[in-house]
Design a protein around this motif. Structure first.
Motif, PDB file in Angstrom:
ATOM      1  N   ALA A 135       0.799  -1.232   0.000  1.00 25.86           N
ATOM      2  CA  ALA A 135       0.000   0.000   0.000  1.00 25.86           C
ATOM      3  C   ALA A 135       0.828   1.277   0.000  1.00 25.86           C
ATOM      4  CB  ALA A 135      -0.981   0.018   1.175  1.00 25.86           C
ATOM      5  N   ARG A 136       2.145   1.171  -0.200  1.00 25.47           N
ATOM      6  CA  ARG A 136       2.955   2.383  -0.307  1.00 25.47           C
ATOM      7  C   ARG A 136       2.655   3.087  -1.630  1.00 25.47           C
ATOM      8  NH1 ARG A 136       7.821   1.608  -1.199  1.00 25.47           N
ATOM      9  NH2 ARG A 136       7.885  -0.677  -1.324  1.00 25.47           N
ATOM     10  N   GLN A 137       2.659   4.410  -1.578  1.00 19.58           N
ATOM     11  CA  GLN A 137       2.337   5.214  -2.753  1.00 19.58           C
ATOM     12  C   GLN A 137       3.608   5.746  -3.403  1.00 19.58           C
ATOM     13  OE1 GLN A 137      -0.372   8.317  -1.550  1.00 19.58           O
ATOM     14  NE2 GLN A 137      -1.947   6.878  -0.830  1.00 19.58           N
ATOM     15  N   THR A 138       3.636   5.666  -4.726  1.00 21.02           N
ATOM     16  CA  THR A 138       4.750   6.218  -5.496  1.00 21.02           C
ATOM     17  C   THR A 138       4.186   7.211  -6.501  1.00 21.02           C
ATOM     18  OG1 THR A 138       6.040   4.180  -5.295  1.00 21.02           O
ATOM     19  CG2 THR A 138       6.638   5.688  -7.079  1.00 21.02           C
ATOM     20  N   SER A 139       4.701   8.418  -6.487  1.00 20.14           N
ATOM     21  CA  SER A 139       4.197   9.456  -7.382  1.00 20.14           C
ATOM     22  C   SER A 139       4.454   9.079  -8.839  1.00 20.14           C
ATOM     23  CB  SER A 139       4.872  10.793  -7.065  1.00 20.14           C
ATOM     24  OG  SER A 139       4.497  11.764  -8.023  1.00 20.14           O
ATOM     25  N   VAL A 140       3.462   9.305  -9.687  1.00 20.45           N
ATOM     26  CA  VAL A 140       3.598   9.003 -11.113  1.00 20.45           C
ATOM     27  C   VAL A 140       4.711   9.852 -11.725  1.00 20.45           C
ATOM     28  CG1 VAL A 140       2.421   9.087 -13.351  1.00 20.45           C
ATOM     29  CG2 VAL A 140       1.191   8.291 -11.326  1.00 20.45           C
ATOM     30  N   SER A 141       4.936  11.041 -11.184  1.00 23.18           N
ATOM     31  CA  SER A 141       5.978  11.921 -11.727  1.00 23.18           C
ATOM     32  C   SER A 141       7.362  11.281 -11.618  1.00 23.18           C
ATOM     33  CB  SER A 141       5.961  13.266 -10.998  1.00 23.18           C
ATOM     34  OG  SER A 141       6.221  13.089  -9.608  1.00 23.18           O
ATOM     35  N   LYS A 142       7.566  10.377 -10.633  1.00 23.00           N
ATOM     36  CA  LYS A 142       8.854   9.712 -10.478  1.00 23.00           C
ATOM     37  C   LYS A 142       9.078   8.628 -11.534  1.00 23.00           C
ATOM     38  CE  LYS A 142       9.348  10.486  -5.496  1.00 23.00           C
ATOM     39  NZ  LYS A 142       9.547   9.837  -4.173  1.00 23.00           N
ATOM     40  N   LEU A 143       8.011   8.253 -12.250  1.00 22.23           N
ATOM     41  CA  LEU A 143       8.129   7.214 -13.273  1.00 22.23           C
ATOM     42  C   LEU A 143       8.437   7.794 -14.650  1.00 22.23           C
ATOM     43  CD1 LEU A 143       5.011   5.034 -12.311  1.00 22.23           C
ATOM     44  CD2 LEU A 143       7.347   4.900 -11.416  1.00 22.23           C
ATOM     45  N   VAL A 144       8.330   9.113 -14.772  1.00 24.59           N
ATOM     46  CA  VAL A 144       8.582   9.759 -16.060  1.00 24.59           C
ATOM     47  C   VAL A 144      10.025   9.510 -16.486  1.00 24.59           C
ATOM     48  CG1 VAL A 144       8.679  11.972 -17.276  1.00 24.59           C
ATOM     49  CG2 VAL A 144       6.830  11.521 -15.643  1.00 24.59           C
ATOM     50  N   GLY A 145      10.219   9.140 -17.748  1.00 27.00           N
ATOM     51  CA  GLY A 145      11.551   8.859 -18.275  1.00 27.00           C
ATOM     52  C   GLY A 145      11.928   7.392 -18.221  1.00 27.00           C
ATOM     53  N   LYS A 146      11.062   6.551 -17.638  1.00 26.17           N
ATOM     54  CA  LYS A 146      11.325   5.114 -17.566  1.00 26.17           C
ATOM     55  C   LYS A 146      10.483   4.370 -18.605  1.00 26.17           C
ATOM     56  CE  LYS A 146      12.494   4.923 -12.634  1.00 26.17           C
ATOM     57  NZ  LYS A 146      12.241   4.210 -11.351  1.00 26.17           N
ATOM     58  N   THR A 147      10.899   3.140 -18.897  1.00 21.67           N
ATOM     59  CA  THR A 147      10.070   2.255 -19.714  1.00 21.67           C
ATOM     60  C   THR A 147       8.994   1.663 -18.813  1.00 21.67           C
ATOM     61  OG1 THR A 147      11.883   1.694 -21.207  1.00 21.67           O
ATOM     62  CG2 THR A 147      10.017   0.169 -21.125  1.00 21.67           C
TER      63      THR A 147
ATOM     64  N   VAL B  44       1.208  -3.889 -22.341  1.00 24.49           N
ATOM     65  CA  VAL B  44       1.431  -2.725 -23.197  1.00 24.49           C
ATOM     66  C   VAL B  44       2.690  -2.022 -22.706  1.00 24.49           C
ATOM     67  CG1 VAL B  44       0.536  -0.488 -23.930  1.00 24.49           C
ATOM     68  CG2 VAL B  44      -1.019  -2.434 -23.702  1.00 24.49           C
ATOM     69  N   LEU B  45       3.621  -1.786 -23.609  1.00 27.54           N
ATOM     70  CA  LEU B  45       4.899  -1.176 -23.231  1.00 27.54           C
ATOM     71  C   LEU B  45       4.967   0.263 -23.719  1.00 27.54           C
ATOM     72  CD1 LEU B  45       6.917  -4.342 -24.038  1.00 27.54           C
ATOM     73  CD2 LEU B  45       6.840  -3.269 -21.792  1.00 27.54           C
ATOM     74  N   ILE B  46       5.356   1.152 -22.815  1.00 33.61           N
ATOM     75  CA  ILE B  46       5.462   2.581 -23.103  1.00 33.61           C
ATOM     76  C   ILE B  46       6.915   2.984 -22.948  1.00 33.61           C
ATOM     77  CG2 ILE B  46       4.723   4.886 -22.377  1.00 33.61           C
ATOM     78  CD1 ILE B  46       2.173   3.550 -21.301  1.00 33.61           C
ATOM     79  N   GLY B  47       7.444   3.631 -23.974  1.00 32.13           N
ATOM     80  CA  GLY B  47       8.853   3.997 -23.977  1.00 32.13           C
ATOM     81  C   GLY B  47       9.182   5.118 -23.014  1.00 32.13           C
ATOM     82  N   ALA B  48      10.464   5.411 -22.914  1.00 30.08           N
ATOM     83  CA  ALA B  48      10.928   6.458 -22.004  1.00 30.08           C
ATOM     84  C   ALA B  48      10.385   7.829 -22.382  1.00 30.08           C
ATOM     85  CB  ALA B  48      12.460   6.486 -21.993  1.00 30.08           C
TER      86      ALA B  48
ATOM     87  N   PRO C  62      15.077  -3.055 -24.055  1.00 29.48           N
ATOM     88  CA  PRO C  62      13.932  -2.217 -23.645  1.00 29.48           C
ATOM     89  C   PRO C  62      12.690  -2.381 -24.522  1.00 29.48           C
ATOM     90  CG  PRO C  62      15.427  -0.889 -24.917  1.00 29.48           C
ATOM     91  CD  PRO C  62      16.032  -2.268 -24.863  1.00 29.48           C
ATOM     92  N   PHE C  63      12.535  -3.544 -25.145  1.00 30.57           N
ATOM     93  CA  PHE C  63      11.301  -3.909 -25.843  1.00 30.57           C
ATOM     94  C   PHE C  63      11.004  -3.029 -27.060  1.00 30.57           C
ATOM     95  CE2 PHE C  63      10.764  -4.671 -21.230  1.00 30.57           C
ATOM     96  CZ  PHE C  63      10.826  -6.052 -21.240  1.00 30.57           C
ATOM     97  N   THR C  64      12.047  -2.644 -27.741  1.00 26.39           N
ATOM     98  CA  THR C  64      11.874  -1.851 -28.961  1.00 26.39           C
ATOM     99  C   THR C  64      12.013  -2.755 -30.179  1.00 26.39           C
ATOM    100  OG1 THR C  64      14.236  -1.346 -29.022  1.00 26.39           O
ATOM    101  CG2 THR C  64      12.800   0.220 -27.864  1.00 26.39           C
ATOM    102  N   GLU C  65      11.575  -2.282 -31.323  1.00 25.93           N
ATOM    103  CA  GLU C  65      11.690  -3.065 -32.555  1.00 25.93           C
ATOM    104  C   GLU C  65      13.152  -3.326 -32.905  1.00 25.93           C
ATOM    105  OE1 GLU C  65       9.538  -1.380 -35.780  1.00 25.93           O
ATOM    106  OE2 GLU C  65       7.596  -1.443 -34.757  1.00 25.93           O
ATOM    107  N   SER C  66      14.000  -2.325 -32.668  1.00 27.43           N
ATOM    108  CA  SER C  66      15.426  -2.507 -32.978  1.00 27.43           C
ATOM    109  C   SER C  66      16.042  -3.594 -32.098  1.00 27.43           C
ATOM    110  CB  SER C  66      16.181  -1.190 -32.788  1.00 27.43           C
ATOM    111  OG  SER C  66      16.054  -0.722 -31.455  1.00 27.43           O
ATOM    112  N   ARG C  67      15.606  -3.663 -30.818  1.00 27.57           N
ATOM    113  CA  ARG C  67      16.132  -4.696 -29.924  1.00 27.57           C
ATOM    114  C   ARG C  67      15.682  -6.083 -30.377  1.00 27.57           C
ATOM    115  NH1 ARG C  67      20.067  -7.022 -27.524  1.00 27.57           N
ATOM    116  NH2 ARG C  67      19.484  -8.256 -25.675  1.00 27.57           N
ATOM    117  N   ILE C  68      14.453  -6.214 -30.827  1.00 28.34           N
ATOM    118  CA  ILE C  68      13.949  -7.505 -31.303  1.00 28.34           C
ATOM    119  C   ILE C  68      14.702  -7.932 -32.560  1.00 28.34           C
ATOM    120  CG2 ILE C  68      11.915  -8.738 -32.142  1.00 28.34           C
ATOM    121  CD1 ILE C  68      11.940  -8.042 -29.122  1.00 28.34           C
ATOM    122  N   ARG C  69      14.999  -6.972 -33.437  1.00 27.16           N
ATOM    123  CA  ARG C  69      15.775  -7.303 -34.644  1.00 27.16           C
ATOM    124  C   ARG C  69      17.174  -7.792 -34.272  1.00 27.16           C
ATOM    125  NH1 ARG C  69      13.083  -2.694 -36.857  1.00 27.16           N
ATOM    126  NH2 ARG C  69      14.851  -1.357 -36.307  1.00 27.16           N
TER     127      ARG C  69
END
Length: 645
Positions: A449-461, A546-550, A572-579
């Motif tokens: 039940a600890r809360q983490t601000s969504v703003s701290k997730l910005v810039g992450k995958t 569903v994956l959202i990029g940085a 990081p689950f990108t098309e280039s990484r899969i290739r």
């Protein structure tokens, strides 16, 4: 088209094609015209009754292949509501005298008409259509019908309303003239299929129209001739002169008026509903507190809610509609919902209605059948908004409300397009806080039940994991995802991956049990954002990742396949990484022999590609390259092969 026996002529008939009529096999029937009683030819195909008209210009003939037919008439078949055709014989069958309502009769008895065997082919059509205008009694497996004057007049009134609307769309001159004149024109067109006594007189009396004026207008309308039938084929008095637009317009008007309910558009006018209800004797609507006058509907946005207590989808949707209704009422919106029951009896109707905070039409199975027919209701639950201001109404209103709730109001196509644009902006806008948070909540929660601000997730995958504890496939994928997640967290201190559970659990207890086994965050169960994210990313099945990029923009909606196939290596689950991974696999395969002989197995093992297998040597799971036996079920990791000398 088949020609009646005794005729060796070929004629040209234009009728709905096979895609409309099914197998295209039709039957020509000789039936009485509902007004004059003369024998008229009709076409019956797949229970669709069509009236045959004909045109003729002077000195015309038809070239049909290598054959020339001297009969230059053009026959057309247009849909006709069978109620018009059957009304006179049902009126005669009840043998009404004075105030006596007449007798109930069985269909096969009513439809037995001397010299007209064609009516026998309409038994199934009559049973379905005449319930709109008849009282029906069931005794055992038998049904008995008796024409009901009030139902006939209610049905005719709606025909007039539909035709009046059609007139306004066909000719702008109608919009400029007095409404009563347009109403008179509509009745005069219908009068071509109604006997003056009793129906036309009663209809004019109710609408306060002058019967003589209506019949005068009817005599001025130049109708396209019907195709009569005799033993020699089609016969009719000669119709000469050019086919002008007025005649063709008359045909289109008659089609609009005569079409059966399933072929006509929905009525969407509040005044039509109120007038119809009062016309058939409904003096009030019901609420939880008692009776409400029909006049309470004026000035409000009215929605008809067709539902039933026995219907599971109805019972599931009703709480959502109650939530929407109460929410809009608190905002001061002038919205009213009117419940039209599909229940089997009054008790079930009351049981269903007591859960609703809105109004209802008093229980009457026949009246409800008429309303469902008028508004073309072919499934329940159905919610139909009524509008007289020309606003285009969103047809799939149930789906719109299930997706957007109260935000769907005012239920127009324009509103749906606006909401879709909002979703697209969130999906592609690159603003994580707008996607995952809102004014009332700016955080995600962990299993403790600890809360983490969504703003701290910005810039992450970000991985949005759509799943539920009750789903075995979700439980299996959760294990794979947790393995990949923990591998990345333990081997890469700089890993910028965050997984967020978007729960589709059935209740909060399941949600808590689900997240207790997960090392990542979640959207709170009570938050509407869970449903919003399912809609925004069009999630139709679980598990889904569903994956959202940085940069905050969606990378892929197929993260489940990436993790299942490559695990932590896919980050990081990108098309280039899969290739890159695919190229490495190809290179690895090129370095392996095409086949080997292993000391542990009697057969030759061939190089093969498998998404998953269990090595028969080390008993560990393997992926991709394997040496497999074509003869028996035997697989080895390439590293477990011991080549025979």
């Amino acid at each position: 088209m088949a020609i009646p026996e005794g005729s060796d002529e070929i004629r040209l008939l234009i009728a709905p094609d096979d895609s409309v009529l099914g197998n295209g096999v039709g039957r020509l029937l000789s039936l009485r015209h509902p007004k004059c009683g003369n024998a008229i030819c009709y076409l019956l195909s797949n229970d669709v009754l069509q009236e045959i008209h004909w045109f003729k210009q002077p000195y015309t003939s038809w070239f049909l292949g290598d054959y020339v037919t001297e009969d230059g008439r053009l026959y057309t078949a247009t849909p006709v509501d069978p109620v018009f055709i059957l009304l006179p014989i049902f009126d005669e069958a009840r043998m009404k005298k004075g105030d006596d309502l007449g007798k109930f009769r069985q269909l096969d008895e009513i439809m037995l008409i001397d010299d007209y065997p064609g009516y026998q082919h309409l038994l199934s059509v009559a049973e379905n259509s005449m319930q709109l205008v008849c009282e029906v009694k069931e005794i055992g497996s038998s049904k008995f019908f008796r024409l009901d004057d009030s139902k006939v007049l209610g049905w005719l009134y709606h025909k007039v309303c539909r035709l009046k609307q059609t007139l306004l769309t066909l000719d702008k001159n109608y919009a400029a003239q007095d409404e009563k004149d347009t109403l008179s024109d509509a009745v005069s067109i219908l009068s071509e299929y109604l006997k003056d006594d009793p129906w036309l007189k009663q209809l004019c009396s109710y609408l306060r129209l002058n019967l003589l004026e209506v019949t005068r207008k009817a005599s001025e309308i130049e109708l396209v001739p019907n195709a009569a039938e005799s033993n020699q084929g089609f016969t009719a008095s000669q119709f000469s002169g050019e086919i002008d637009k007025a005649k063709l317009q008359t045909v289109s008007l008659l089609v609009a008026a005569m079409e059966a309910p399933e072929n006509r558009p929905k009525s969407t006018d509040v005044s039509d509903l109120v007038t119809f209800l009062s016309f058939v004797g409904v003096e009030f609507l019901l609420s939880g507190e008692g009776k409400v006058p029909l006049s309470s509907c004026h000035g409000k946005t009215i929605c008809l809610f067709f539902s039933a207590n026995w219907c599971r989808p109805c019972k599931a949707f009703t709480p959502q509609l109650v939530k929407l209704y109460n929410s809009l009422k608190l905002k001061g919106e002038e919205l009213e919902i009117i419940f039209v029951s599909f229940d089997h009896d009054d008790y079930k109707f009351k049981e269903h209605f007591k859960r609703m905070p809105w109004l209802a039409v008093p229980f009457d199975a026949n009246l409800h059948r008429q309303l469902s027919n008028t508004y073309c209701v072919d499934r329940i639950p159905t919610l139909i908004p009524l509008s007289s201001d020309g606003i285009s109404i969103e047809e799939d209103l149930i789906g719109l409300i299930e997706e957007y709730g109260a935000e769907a109001y005012p239920f127009t196509r324009e509103r749906r397009e606006q909401l879709k644009a909002f979703d697209k902006a969130k999906r592609e806008g690159g603003k994580l806080e707008e996607l995952l948070a809102h004014e009332g909540r700016n955080y995600v929660i962990s299993r403790d039940a600890r809360q983490t601000s969504v703003s701290k997730l910005v810039g992450k995958t970000i991985g949005l994991y759509f799943g539920a504890h009750w789903s075995p496939p979700c439980q299996a994928f959760t294990t794979k995802l947790a393995e990949a997640y923990n591998t990345l967290m333990n081997t890469n201190d700089q890993c910028s991956l965050e997984i967020i559970l978007v729960s589709t659990d059935r209740d909060v207890k399941e949600f808590e049990l689900n997240i207790s086994k997960m090392p990542w965050h979640a959207i709170p169960y009570e938050d509407k954002t869970r449903q919003d994210l399912c809609r925004i990313f069009d999630v139709k099945e679980i598990p889904a990742l569903v994956l959202i990029g940085a940069d905050g923009k969606s990378v892929t909606t197929n993260g489940k396949a990436m993790v299942s196939l490559y695990g932590a290596k896919a980050f990081p689950f990108t098309e280039s990484r899969i290739r890159e991974l695919e190229a490495a696999l190809i290179k690895e395969g090129e370095a392996l022999p095409a086949q080997v002989k292993d000391v542990k197995h009697e057969h030759v093992l061939k190089l093969d590609m498998a998404k998953a297998y269990v090595c028969d040597c080390c008993k560990e799971q393997g992926r991709f390259w394997a040496f497999s036996c074509d003869v028996c079920d035997y697989d080895l990791h390439p590293t477990c092969v011991e080549k025979a000398s």
